[in-house]
Design an enzyme around this catalytic site. Structure first.
Site, PDB file in Angstrom:
ATOM      1  N   CYS A  24      -9.873  -1.865   7.200  1.00 58.01           N
ATOM      2  CA  CYS A  24     -10.430  -0.698   7.764  1.00 58.01           C
ATOM      3  C   CYS A  24     -11.639  -0.340   7.330  1.00 58.01           C
ATOM      4  O   CYS A  24     -12.674  -0.588   8.076  1.00 58.01           O
ATOM      5  CB  CYS A  24      -9.051   0.243   6.872  1.00 58.01           C
ATOM      6  SG  CYS A  24      -8.856   1.897   7.902  1.00 58.01           S
ATOM      7  N   GLU A  31      -2.882  -2.537   7.651  1.00 56.24           N
ATOM      8  CA  GLU A  31      -3.133  -1.999   6.065  1.00 56.24           C
ATOM      9  C   GLU A  31      -1.893  -1.004   5.937  1.00 56.24           C
ATOM     10  O   GLU A  31      -1.302  -0.393   6.609  1.00 56.24           O
ATOM     11  CB  GLU A  31      -4.525  -1.119   6.293  1.00 56.24           C
ATOM     12  CG  GLU A  31      -4.753  -0.611   4.955  1.00 56.24           C
ATOM     13  CD  GLU A  31      -5.972   0.399   4.972  1.00 56.24           C
ATOM     14  OE1 GLU A  31      -6.793   0.145   3.676  1.00 56.24           O
ATOM     15  OE2 GLU A  31      -6.336   0.820   6.028  1.00 56.24           O
ATOM     16  N   LYS A  52     -10.345  -5.265  -0.623  1.00 55.44           N
ATOM     17  CA  LYS A  52     -10.984  -4.229   0.129  1.00 55.44           C
ATOM     18  C   LYS A  52     -12.383  -3.991  -0.689  1.00 55.44           C
ATOM     19  O   LYS A  52     -12.250  -3.559  -1.868  1.00 55.44           O
ATOM     20  CB  LYS A  52     -10.428  -3.163   0.563  1.00 55.44           C
ATOM     21  CG  LYS A  52     -11.096  -1.827   1.458  1.00 55.44           C
ATOM     22  CD  LYS A  52      -9.771  -1.053   1.761  1.00 55.44           C
ATOM     23  CE  LYS A  52     -10.587   0.184   2.763  1.00 55.44           C
ATOM     24  NZ  LYS A  52      -9.558   1.099   3.076  1.00 55.44           N
TER      25      LYS A  52
END
Length: 529
Positions: free
Chosen positions: A369, A260, A335
């Site tokens: 993440c 990321e 995301k």
């Protein structure tokens, strides 16, 4: 005692005949004539198996290969065998049809039948057949025929209330009853001339039209643990990326995985700006970096999971990951769950699409993440067929890292898939909000006998720049789904709950992106009353 499972030979006939007579002594001691065994060994030698104990054949399994659509579910034993001529056998058959299994009664405590069935299943996989079919006698039905219908009898056997030597054995070997047949084997008074049409499905079967160029079940992952460093210009950044792409390609990896925000070192030139403005300036490079990754994917013949980068779309700031296929195409994932830090310092919003992605190595998924800390996303990707989930991450502290790591390992276990996490390490002075990093990249597996005891396929050295290579076998996932010690996906109580995705309208989706409202963008668990 020496026990060997092997293909039957013509010279085995005397032992075979004796064993069969003893096996069927209760119903007349019938046996196959030698000319019929010889014919089976001529037309389909690899389909005939036996077990010898101390050099004596005491068990046997005979089979032919048929085009099952020519017969359908309403057939008799005579029809499927061509009135015992075996002319129904064809090398173009898509199913293995079991015509006989027997074990000498003196050797039935050795579980030899299971060895024969394992050999049949292995043959089925080698020949890429759809599965195994057989008509099974139910000899104990004679004891219950006055009180139970065949269907009721089968149900009681499944529940283990009743034992039947043939059906109980078949069920224990992963067969299921497809249909009840009447008149299947005339003269079988013990079964009242009923039989079960039994089916075992080859979970590795691939229809010819569905075969893909990449047919190997072993997928090699090259996970980059990326050192944060300053780059004098964009070209030097690309040189560092290409270095890792080249290394991973040399090792014949199928996927390269980057972390990321791996491109945030480029933000140093905007260090005098406020964070929201600086990261938006960085976002101007995103499409250029994506295109370069796509170019590398083609030239180095490797699929690239391009970490994640900031992207501005319709005035909104997203955290986006690209999967660049080695055929030049690419997919995008935004995301879904934005951390409080990303909202506070950057003003980011969440995406609203969750989908498994087709590749030449099968279906994969991506989460970024914080996303991996929400179990719903992994479950949805697994339901869509993802066998590997890639998780680029960036964490600054050890406790933040372990949140990601432990949740990623949980996603692998509960969804019976592989999860690869890739993180950044090192310090990055003069880049606010991205100054320190902690990572130990890893590849996690389910937790069962086919996999490492600790469910960790491989892990990098903590806080050290390196490439972590791991070979993952997707065929083991299929075995786990069907035969695992526990079967998380199968044993879900979908009568009680389900995980689903709200599909908002375009207008609602845009509003959700703007407000970052989880009611609109996140999967939900629905509990039925």
């Amino acid at each position: 005692m020496r026990i060997v499972t092997r293909n039957l030979k013509k010279s085995d006939y005397p032992d075979l005949k004796e064993a069969m007579i003893e096996s069927y002594s209760g119903i007349g001691g019938d046996y196959w004539e030698k000319n019929l065994i010889d014919k089976l060994l001529t037309i389909f030698p690899t389909g005939q198996f036996c077990v010898e104990v101390d050099d004596k054949v005491v068990a046997c399994a005979l089979a032919i290969r048929v085009r099952y659509a020519d017969f359908g579910d309403n057939h008799t034993f005579e029809e499927i065998t061509g009135e015992y001529t075996f002319d129904t056998h064809t090398v173009k058959g898509d199913w293995l049809y079991g015509i006989e299994v027997f074990v000498h009664p003196d050797y039935r405590d050795l579980r030899l039948g299971r060895r024969l069935y394992d050999a049949r299943k292995e043959l089925c996989e080698q020949l890429n057949l759809k599965g195994i079919l057989a008509g099974g006698r139910i000899p104990n039905y004679r004891k219950y025929a006055d009180e139970l219908s065949p269907r009721e009898f089968i149900s009681r056997v499944k529940q283990k209330d009743i034992y039947d030597p043939t059906l109980s054995f078949q069920l224990a070997n992963d067969f299921h009853v497809k249909k009840v047949l009447r008149g299947y084997l005339p003269g079988d008074t013990e079964s009242k001339e009923y039989a079960t049409l039994l089916e075992w499905n080859n979970i590795y079967y691939v229809a010819e039209k569905d075969r893909k160029p990449h047919t190997d079940s072993i997928i090699r992952l090259g996970v980059v643990q990326w050192q944060m460093r300053h780059f004098p210009n964009l070209e030097s950044f690309f040189d560092q990326v290409e270095f890792f792409v080249d290394v991973v390609s040399d090792y014949k990896a199928d996927f390269l995985v980057l972390p990321e925000f791996f491109n945030t070192p480029l933000m140093v030139q905007f260090r005098d700006m406020p964070e929201p403005q600086a990261i938006r300036e960085l976002a101007q490079y995103t499409e250029q970096v994506r295109d370069k990754l796509a170019q590398f994917a083609i030239s180095y013949n490797v699929n690239i999971v391009g970490g994640s980068m900031p992207l501005i779309d319709d005035g909104k700031l997203y955290n986006v990951a690209y999967l660049c296929r080695r055929d030049g195409s690419y997919e995008e994932y935004r995301k879904v769950h934005i951390t409080p830090n990303e909202v506070k310092y950057y003003g980011m919003v969440g995406g609203y699409e969750i989908k498994a992605i087709d590749t030449d190595c099968g279906k994969v998924g991506m989460m970024i993440c914080y996303d991996v800390e929400f179990p719903e996303l992994g479950r949805i990707l697994a339901a869509q067929g993802a066998q590997i989930i890639f998780v680029p991450f960036l964490t600054d502290t050890q406790n933040g890292y372990y949140r990601v790591r432990n949740c990623a390992q949980a996603r692998a276990i509960e969804n019976e898939c592989y999860v690869a996490i890739s993180g950044c390490v090192g310090n990055l002075p003069n880049v606010p909000n991205t100054d320190i990093h902690y990572a130990q990249s890893a590849v996690f597996t389910p937790s069962d006998f086919q996999f490492p005891n600790n469910a960790i396929k491989a892990e990098a050295t903590t806080n050290t720049e390196m490439v972590l290579f791991a070979d993952v076998d997707v065929s083991l996932l299929k075995e786990l789904h069907e035969y695992g010690s526990v079967q998380n996906l199968k044993d879900r109580r979908t009568d009680l709950y389900e995980v689903t995705v709200k599909r908002p309208s375009k207008r609602a989706a845009k509003k959700a992106s703007h407000d970052n409202d989880p009611e609109h963008v996140a999967p939900v668990i629905v509990v039925s009353e």
